[in-house]
Motif scaffolding. Sequence first.
Motif, mmCIF file in Angstrom:
data_model
loop_
_atom_site.group_PDB
_atom_site.id
_atom_site.type_symbol
_atom_site.label_atom_id
_atom_site.label_comp_id
_atom_site.label_asym_id
_atom_site.label_seq_id
_atom_site.Cartn_x
_atom_site.Cartn_y
_atom_site.Cartn_z
ATOM 1 N N TYR A 29 11.539 -6.210 4.306
ATOM 2 C CA TYR A 29 11.851 -4.806 4.591
ATOM 3 C C TYR A 29 13.256 -4.644 5.182
ATOM 4 N N GLY A 141 3.988 1.963 5.597
ATOM 5 C CA GLY A 141 5.369 2.326 5.304
ATOM 6 C C GLY A 141 5.692 3.744 5.748
ATOM 7 N N ARG A 145 8.572 5.311 8.962
ATOM 8 C CA ARG A 145 9.719 6.211 8.782
ATOM 9 C C ARG A 145 10.341 6.530 10.144
ATOM 10 N N HIS A 150 13.838 1.572 8.320
ATOM 11 C CA HIS A 150 13.774 2.692 7.384
ATOM 12 C C HIS A 150 15.093 3.447 7.339
ATOM 13 N N TYR A 153 17.378 1.548 5.124
ATOM 14 C CA TYR A 153 16.953 1.688 3.731
ATOM 15 C C TYR A 153 17.329 3.065 3.187
ATOM 16 N N PRO A 160 15.926 5.891 -2.189
ATOM 17 C CA PRO A 160 15.281 5.886 -0.872
ATOM 18 C C PRO A 160 13.808 6.268 -0.919
ATOM 19 N N TRP A 163 10.627 3.681 -0.495
ATOM 20 C CA TRP A 163 10.228 3.028 0.759
ATOM 21 C C TRP A 163 8.724 2.724 0.807
#
Length: 265
Positions: A29, A141, A145, A150, A153, A160, A163
């Motif tokens: 991740y 996931g 956030r 996150h 990412y 995006p 995710w």
Amino acid sequence: MSYADVNGLHLWYETHGSGRPLVLLHGGYGAAEMFAPVLPALAQRRQVIAVDLQGHGRTADVDRPLRYETMAEDVAALLRHLDLSDVDVLGYSLGGGVALRTAIQHPGLVRRLVLVSTPCRRQGWYPEVLAAMAGQDERVGERMRGTPPHELYARIAPRPEDWPRLWAKGGDLLRREYDWSAEVAALTVPTMLVYADADSIPVTHMAEFFGLLGGGRRDAGWDGTDRPASRLAVLPGLTHYDIIAAPALPAAVLPFLTHEVRAPQ
């Protein structure tokens, strides 16, 4: 910063420094930015090639599962794309599994291998860590956030919105059993294992892994003649989550990468 089209993947990588190539493979991740705190120290001595693995960072996902073995094939294909062989590879956590599979599947490409906070079999993690891994999915996931992984990412990923998909595929990978002990025991690539003293992997497994590599079997002798080619470092005051940013990491790893070591017997 560049992309290489390998194995149906638009694989992102960036290079820093000069000298013998050192490939860096990040944790789950995450992205190459995981290595930012230690990158300057490594790039002072080596040409660092940092890669974003399938579905992570700037490398968009493709229609295939996340597997250590296929991501290792991506790394090998990147090295061939760059016309490189006899490189050093350092992987952390998830990236350590990919690095280990790269050395197993393509030993001719890897000169030295460094595995940071990496087990050689799934049951090498603590039970509570395995339980957390087993529960990773799209819902987890969504709950992640707004966290730093996150936010990174969302800033750099080509899509995006993928995710939650990354967490679903990551969970599927982490629930799969594996045991690479026999293949580790057959490795001829000089390997260094690096762990935190409060890692997500018990010290008993660290010793087991080191033993498979030929370490911890006998006294090295007053002159070090019987020292194994493998190395083991347990860094104090660190955990699985902050070892990757610790100055102690490059301090431990660079001597192994730059000094001569005896080939395994």
